[in-house]
Design a protein around this motif. Structure first.
Motif, PDB file in Angstrom:
ATOM      1  N   ASP A   1       0.824  -1.212   0.000  1.00  0.00           N
ATOM      2  CA  ASP A   1       0.000   0.000   0.000  1.00  0.00           C
ATOM      3  C   ASP A   1       0.859   1.264   0.000  1.00  0.00           C
ATOM      4  O   ASP A   1       0.515   2.261  -0.636  1.00  0.00           O
ATOM      5  N   ILE A   2       2.013   1.210   0.688  1.00  0.00           N
ATOM      6  CA  ILE A   2       2.906   2.367   0.674  1.00  0.00           C
ATOM      7  C   ILE A   2       3.502   2.543  -0.711  1.00  0.00           C
ATOM      8  O   ILE A   2       3.601   3.668  -1.224  1.00  0.00           O
ATOM      9  N   MET A   3       3.883   1.432  -1.339  1.00  0.00           N
ATOM     10  CA  MET A   3       4.471   1.522  -2.679  1.00  0.00           C
ATOM     11  C   MET A   3       3.473   2.080  -3.685  1.00  0.00           C
ATOM     12  O   MET A   3       3.824   2.886  -4.548  1.00  0.00           O
ATOM     13  N   GLN A   4       2.224   1.656  -3.582  1.00  0.00           N
ATOM     14  CA  GLN A   4       1.207   2.171  -4.499  1.00  0.00           C
ATOM     15  C   GLN A   4       1.005   3.669  -4.292  1.00  0.00           C
ATOM     16  O   GLN A   4       0.899   4.436  -5.262  1.00  0.00           O
ATOM     17  N   ALA A   5       0.957   4.102  -3.024  1.00  0.00           N
ATOM     18  CA  ALA A   5       0.785   5.526  -2.731  1.00  0.00           C
ATOM     19  C   ALA A   5       2.008   6.320  -3.185  1.00  0.00           C
ATOM     20  O   ALA A   5       1.880   7.432  -3.727  1.00  0.00           O
TER      21      ALA A   5
END
Length: 466
Positions: free
Chosen positions: A431-435
């Motif tokens: 989720d951090i990578m997507q954000a």
């Protein structure tokens, strides 16, 4: 000045001259002069040449760290020791730094700052401090560099506002930074920035008008830079106190040690790095009760930008992080009034804790935020961007990720590494990578990675998303 000769090198006019330094550098030792000339094999001459050329081309809008050296391949600078002090000899220097055969006074002063800081770091910080731990020693180094540059002013109430933001911003955003600077200047605030163009220049430009209206003459427009970034962000003409810190970590620590509050304008990865650096420090438990006004602001066209920054910060560091900053859109007067109130809280806190107004000794800067990060491919892959880490440690690695992208974009060694080995890989929780990927893509679309008008941006990074 004497021995002035002008002539073109390629299509660019140049000047050769021997000048007397202005602005507080009268003498150097023989050893210091030898090191600057490269006689000792220290490599300082190449650093001096690069930083001096950036100052002599003040106002340049290129963000290619190699472009200026390529434009002036025959440029050289030598520091000469003479009976009555020192002289600075310039060969094939950019003619834009001279008017009618005389070097512009402000550029002369910035050139002196380059010599002063390079030789001070090389000769005076080579010491052991047995009474300090490693973190304390690094803070002491920051203090000593700033003191030597005469940035630290005792017997003055807090009034220094640090302004962060991008060098590549829209005209509307730039004009807004001037309006905020103007409102700060009317209220007696001085300005400190990263010294370059865009959001680093606008607040200073606005403040100069306000200071003149208020007959406030002892003004400080402080520019903090470092050797890896100065060629890509040459000092803007308003800077009257330039300091070259040895690395990005000491530059960032200098901002938070001398600033009494920080305003963040729209920017790109460098601005995101600065935000994460400060928030990571403020989230440390030791700083829970430390007042430090932090405002995100821009014109109404920038509202979506700050909404995205806010979402990214809340996702990565938790909703509690939002307590440490305010978002104020399209209201320069409210920004200035809010900052003045915040600085007054800082003043009372410093009095209560008996901390200095001119250097925030009490602020705890963890060692992880001070240790220089060398953003090569292995170091970027090793970053641990995961939710299961303490928030200030996660912020530290997120800051390093953005620092690596800055290096790949504009720092000579980073650009060369990308050319040789391809883009940096960044990995972490999905989720951090997507954000992160979404945020970086928005920076690219909004032209916040490179100055407008150049070739299409080619990312120096790969975000590993599922």
């Amino acid at each position: 000045m004497n021995d002035v000769n002008a002539g073109p090198v390629g299509k660019l006019a140049t000047v050769s001259a021997r000048i007397s330094p202005a602005g507080g550098l009268d003498i150097l030792s023989r050893n210091e002069v030898a090191r600057l000339r490269g006689a000792s094999g220290s490599g300082l001459h190449a650093l001096l040449r690069r930083c001096a050329l950036a100052v002599l081309t003040s106002g340049s809008i290129s963000d290619d760290p190699r472009a200026i050296l390529e434009q002036y391949p025959d440029f050289d600078i030598q520091v000469l020791q003479q009976d009555r002090g020192i002289k600075i000899e310039l060969s094939h220097a950019p003619a834009q730094a001279f008017v009618d055969g005389q070097i512009i006074r402000g550029i002369n002063e910035l050139l002196v700052a380059v010599v002063r800081d390079i030789i001070y770091v090389a000769t005076q910080l080579e010491h052991d401090s047995p009474d300090l731990d490693e973190s304390g020693r690094l803070t002491e180094d920051v203090f000593e560099i700033l003191r030597n540059a005469r940035i630290l002013k005792p017997h003055c109430d807090p009034n220094l506002v640090v302004c962060w933001g991008g060098h590549s911003i829209s005209r509307e955003e730039y004009d807004y930074t001037k309006l905020v600077g103007y409102q700060l200047g009317l209220r007696g605030m001085d300005i400190c920035t990263g010294c370059g163009p865009g959001a680093m220049k606008g607040p200073m430009k606005g403040a100069t008008i306000a200071h003149a209206k208020q007959r406030h003459w002892d003004n400080r427009y402080i520019g903090l830079t470092e050797p890896g970034i100065i060629a890509a962000e040459s000092p803007n003409p308003i800077v009257n106190h330039l300091v070259i810190m040895p690395d990005i970590e000491k530059r960032l620590e200098a901002f938070v040690r001398i600033g009494h509050g920080i305003i963040v304008f729209p920017g790109g990865v460098g601005t995101a790095e600065e935000i994460l650096y400060l928030l990571g420090i403020l989230l440390h438990p030791d700083n829970a009760e430390t007042p430090f006004p932090l405002i995100f602001t821009g014109p109404k066209q920038s509202a979506a930008y700050f909404e995205q920054i806010d979402r990214f910060l809340r996702l990565t560091l938790g909703d509690e992080v939002a307590r440490r900053y305010q978002i104020i859109i399209d209201d320069p007067q409210t920004v200035a009034r809010t900052m003045v109130r915040g600085v007054e809280k800082v003043r009372h806190h410093r009095l209560d804790t008996k901390d200095a107004f001119f250097f925030n000794w009490a602020l705890h800067v963890p060692y992880a935020f001070q240790l220089p990060f060398q953003p090569d491919h292995a170091a970027m892959r090793a970053l641990q961007i995961r939710h299961d880490r303490p928030r200030h440690e996660l912020a530290a690695d997120l800051r390093r990720a953005f620092s690596g992208i800055v290096a790949g974009n504009v720092k000579e060694e980073g650009v060369r590494a990308i050319e040789q080995h391809g883009p940096f890989d960044i990995d972490g929780d999905s989720d951090i990578m997507q954000a992160l990927d979404k945020l970086l893509q928005a920076f690219v679309v909004q032209q916040r990675m490179k100055l407008p008008g150049g070739a299409a941006y080619v990312p120096c990074y790969r975000v590993r998303t599922p």
